[in-house]
Design a protein around this motif. Structure first.
Motif, PDB file in Angstrom:
ATOM      1  N   ALA A 191      23.232  -2.306 -25.552  1.00  0.00           N
ATOM      2  CA  ALA A 191      23.488  -1.182 -26.455  1.00  0.00           C
ATOM      3  C   ALA A 191      24.980  -0.886 -26.541  1.00  0.00           C
ATOM      4  N   LYS A 192      25.668  -0.858 -25.400  1.00  0.00           N
ATOM      5  CA  LYS A 192      27.099  -0.553 -25.408  1.00  0.00           C
ATOM      6  C   LYS A 192      27.900  -1.605 -26.163  1.00  0.00           C
ATOM      7  N   LYS A 193      27.613  -2.874 -25.918  1.00  0.00           N
ATOM      8  CA  LYS A 193      28.346  -3.947 -26.589  1.00  0.00           C
ATOM      9  C   LYS A 193      28.034  -3.996 -28.081  1.00  0.00           C
ATOM     10  N   SER A 194      26.800  -3.791 -28.442  1.00  0.00           N
ATOM     11  CA  SER A 194      26.409  -3.869 -29.846  1.00  0.00           C
ATOM     12  C   SER A 194      26.946  -2.692 -30.654  1.00  0.00           C
ATOM     13  N   LEU A 195      27.090  -1.541 -30.012  1.00  0.00           N
ATOM     14  CA  LEU A 195      27.609  -0.371 -30.732  1.00  0.00           C
ATOM     15  C   LEU A 195      29.049  -0.581 -31.171  1.00  0.00           C
ATOM     16  N   ILE A 196      29.785  -1.423 -30.463  1.00  0.00           N
ATOM     17  CA  ILE A 196      31.163  -1.714 -30.858  1.00  0.00           C
ATOM     18  C   ILE A 196      31.180  -2.385 -32.228  1.00  0.00           C
ATOM     19  N   SER A 197      30.295  -3.350 -32.441  1.00  0.00           N
ATOM     20  CA  SER A 197      30.253  -4.012 -33.749  1.00  0.00           C
ATOM     21  C   SER A 197      29.719  -3.070 -34.828  1.00  0.00           C
ATOM     22  N   VAL A 198      28.817  -2.173 -34.461  1.00  0.00           N
ATOM     23  CA  VAL A 198      28.302  -1.195 -35.427  1.00  0.00           C
ATOM     24  C   VAL A 198      29.436  -0.289 -35.899  1.00  0.00           C
ATOM     25  N   GLN A 199      30.283   0.137 -34.977  1.00  0.00           N
ATOM     26  CA  GLN A 199      31.377   1.051 -35.314  1.00  0.00           C
ATOM     27  C   GLN A 199      32.393   0.404 -36.247  1.00  0.00           C
ATOM     28  N   GLN A 200      32.436  -0.907 -36.297  1.00  0.00           N
ATOM     29  CA  GLN A 200      33.384  -1.614 -37.156  1.00  0.00           C
ATOM     30  C   GLN A 200      32.793  -1.946 -38.521  1.00  0.00           C
ATOM     31  N   THR A 201      31.530  -1.615 -38.733  1.00  0.00           N
ATOM     32  CA  THR A 201      30.877  -1.883 -40.013  1.00  0.00           C
ATOM     33  C   THR A 201      31.409  -0.925 -41.077  1.00  0.00           C
ATOM     34  N   GLU A 202      31.673  -1.454 -42.250  1.00  0.00           N
ATOM     35  CA  GLU A 202      32.173  -0.640 -43.366  1.00  0.00           C
ATOM     36  C   GLU A 202      31.011   0.024 -44.083  1.00  0.00           C
ATOM     37  N   LEU A 239      29.052   3.923 -44.615  1.00  0.00           N
ATOM     38  CA  LEU A 239      28.219   4.717 -43.715  1.00  0.00           C
ATOM     39  C   LEU A 239      26.752   4.287 -43.750  1.00  0.00           C
ATOM     40  N   GLY A 240      26.219   3.992 -44.923  1.00  0.00           N
ATOM     41  CA  GLY A 240      24.830   3.546 -45.020  1.00  0.00           C
ATOM     42  C   GLY A 240      24.598   2.246 -44.266  1.00  0.00           C
ATOM     43  N   GLU A 241      25.523   1.296 -44.430  1.00  0.00           N
ATOM     44  CA  GLU A 241      25.412   0.019 -43.732  1.00  0.00           C
ATOM     45  C   GLU A 241      25.581   0.203 -42.229  1.00  0.00           C
ATOM     46  N   ARG A 242      26.472   1.091 -41.853  1.00  0.00           N
ATOM     47  CA  ARG A 242      26.704   1.366 -40.438  1.00  0.00           C
ATOM     48  C   ARG A 242      25.452   1.955 -39.797  1.00  0.00           C
ATOM     49  N   LEU A 243      24.802   2.871 -40.492  1.00  0.00           N
ATOM     50  CA  LEU A 243      23.580   3.476 -39.944  1.00  0.00           C
ATOM     51  C   LEU A 243      22.440   2.464 -39.869  1.00  0.00           C
ATOM     52  N   ASN A 244      22.350   1.569 -40.847  1.00  0.00           N
ATOM     53  CA  ASN A 244      21.324   0.523 -40.775  1.00  0.00           C
ATOM     54  C   ASN A 244      21.577  -0.413 -39.597  1.00  0.00           C
ATOM     55  N   ALA A 245      22.843  -0.775 -39.381  1.00  0.00           N
ATOM     56  CA  ALA A 245      23.181  -1.622 -38.230  1.00  0.00           C
ATOM     57  C   ALA A 245      22.873  -0.881 -36.927  1.00  0.00           C
ATOM     58  N   TYR A 246      23.164   0.404 -36.893  1.00  0.00           N
ATOM     59  CA  TYR A 246      22.884   1.243 -35.717  1.00  0.00           C
ATOM     60  C   TYR A 246      21.383   1.263 -35.433  1.00  0.00           C
ATOM     61  N   LEU A 247      20.587   1.414 -36.479  1.00  0.00           N
ATOM     62  CA  LEU A 247      19.135   1.445 -36.315  1.00  0.00           C
ATOM     63  C   LEU A 247      18.635   0.136 -35.700  1.00  0.00           C
ATOM     64  N   LYS A 248      19.139  -0.987 -36.179  1.00  0.00           N
ATOM     65  CA  LYS A 248      18.723  -2.288 -35.644  1.00  0.00           C
ATOM     66  C   LYS A 248      19.086  -2.417 -34.164  1.00  0.00           C
ATOM     67  N   VAL A 249      20.291  -1.974 -33.801  1.00  0.00           N
ATOM     68  CA  VAL A 249      20.720  -2.039 -32.401  1.00  0.00           C
ATOM     69  C   VAL A 249      19.827  -1.161 -31.534  1.00  0.00           C
ATOM     70  N   LYS A 250      19.550   0.041 -31.999  1.00  0.00           N
ATOM     71  CA  LYS A 250      18.731   0.957 -31.206  1.00  0.00           C
ATOM     72  C   LYS A 250      17.302   0.440 -31.055  1.00  0.00           C
ATOM     73  N   VAL A 251      16.741  -0.138 -32.106  1.00  0.00           N
ATOM     74  CA  VAL A 251      15.374  -0.672 -32.020  1.00  0.00           C
ATOM     75  C   VAL A 251      15.326  -1.790 -30.988  1.00  0.00           C
ATOM     76  N   ARG A 252      16.304  -2.684 -31.023  1.00  0.00           N
ATOM     77  CA  ARG A 252      16.339  -3.769 -30.030  1.00  0.00           C
ATOM     78  C   ARG A 252      16.513  -3.213 -28.621  1.00  0.00           C
ATOM     79  N   SER A 253      17.384  -2.245 -28.470  1.00  0.00           N
ATOM     80  CA  SER A 253      17.613  -1.647 -27.159  1.00  0.00           C
ATOM     81  C   SER A 253      16.343  -0.969 -26.640  1.00  0.00           C
ATOM     82  N   TYR A 254      15.662  -0.232 -27.508  1.00  0.00           N
ATOM     83  CA  TYR A 254      14.407   0.421 -27.110  1.00  0.00           C
ATOM     84  C   TYR A 254      13.348  -0.624 -26.749  1.00  0.00           C
ATOM     85  N   ALA A 255      13.299  -1.707 -27.495  1.00  0.00           N
ATOM     86  CA  ALA A 255      12.311  -2.759 -27.221  1.00  0.00           C
ATOM     87  C   ALA A 255      12.580  -3.421 -25.870  1.00  0.00           C
ATOM     88  N   ILE A 256      13.847  -3.622 -25.554  1.00  0.00           N
ATOM     89  CA  ILE A 256      14.191  -4.200 -24.247  1.00  0.00           C
ATOM     90  C   ILE A 256      13.758  -3.260 -23.138  1.00  0.00           C
TER      91      ILE A 256
END
Length: 164
Positions: free
Chosen positions: A74-85, A87-104
């Motif tokens: 989650a910590k490493k993936s959030l770095i790439s999310v924060q660099q996404t251009e 806001l809508g795309e950033r939130l979608n990337a954030y959602l994907k990271v969080k879903v994977r983190s929750y699944a793990i």
């Protein structure tokens, strides 16, 4: 109550639904297995003897490693999310990271259920409760999303209220 939700509310409801759904996946099986161990005449453990200790240690260490992996991912993936251009795309990337983190994390809860089922040892109840505690530390809130996405709360509200 408004007839329709704005973009932020839809995103937040979706994130919360996914979070609560993933947490609940093992809740019913765990409760069933736990109650089975509490009966007057519980079934004998599926694994007995010398293998029991090996399985206990292996499952506990594996669950701890998976919890650590989820946190690091989650910590490493959030770095790439924060660099996404955008806001809508950033939130979608954030959602994907969080879903994977929750699944793990949910996999660690599944291991606790499996350990309780195989050994009937209550230490796996504590492992399961610990995984739920870790889940609760990452519960999505408006402030957490804004902080992890690196967007001001004001900007997030404005994005949510903007026309679709």
């Amino acid at each position: 109550m408004p007839d329709s939700y704005n973009k932020w509310e839809r995103f937040y409801h979706r994130l919360n639904l996914i979070f609560n759904g993933i947490v609940a996946i093992t809740l019913i099986p765990f409760a069933f297995i736990f109650l089975e161990t509490q009966t007057d005449f519980p079934d004998p453990p599926a694994i007995d003897g010398s293998m029991e200790m090996v399985v206990k240690v292996l499952l506990i260490v594996l669950a701890a490693a998976i919890i650590g992996l989820a946190q690091v991912y989650a910590k490493k993936s959030l770095i790439s999310v924060q660099q996404t251009e955008g806001l809508g795309e950033r939130l979608n990337a954030y959602l994907k990271v969080k879903v994977r983190s929750y699944a793990i994390l949910e996999f660690a809860a599944l291991l606790a259920c499996l350990g309780l089922f195989l050994t009937k040892d209550q230490i796996f109840s504590f492992v399961y409760v610990f995984v739920l505690f870790i889940f609760s530390l990452g519960r999505p809130t408006f402030e957490r999303v804004a902080r992890e996405v690196k967007v001001s709360e004001k900007k997030l509200k404005e994005w949510g209220e903007a026309s679709i």
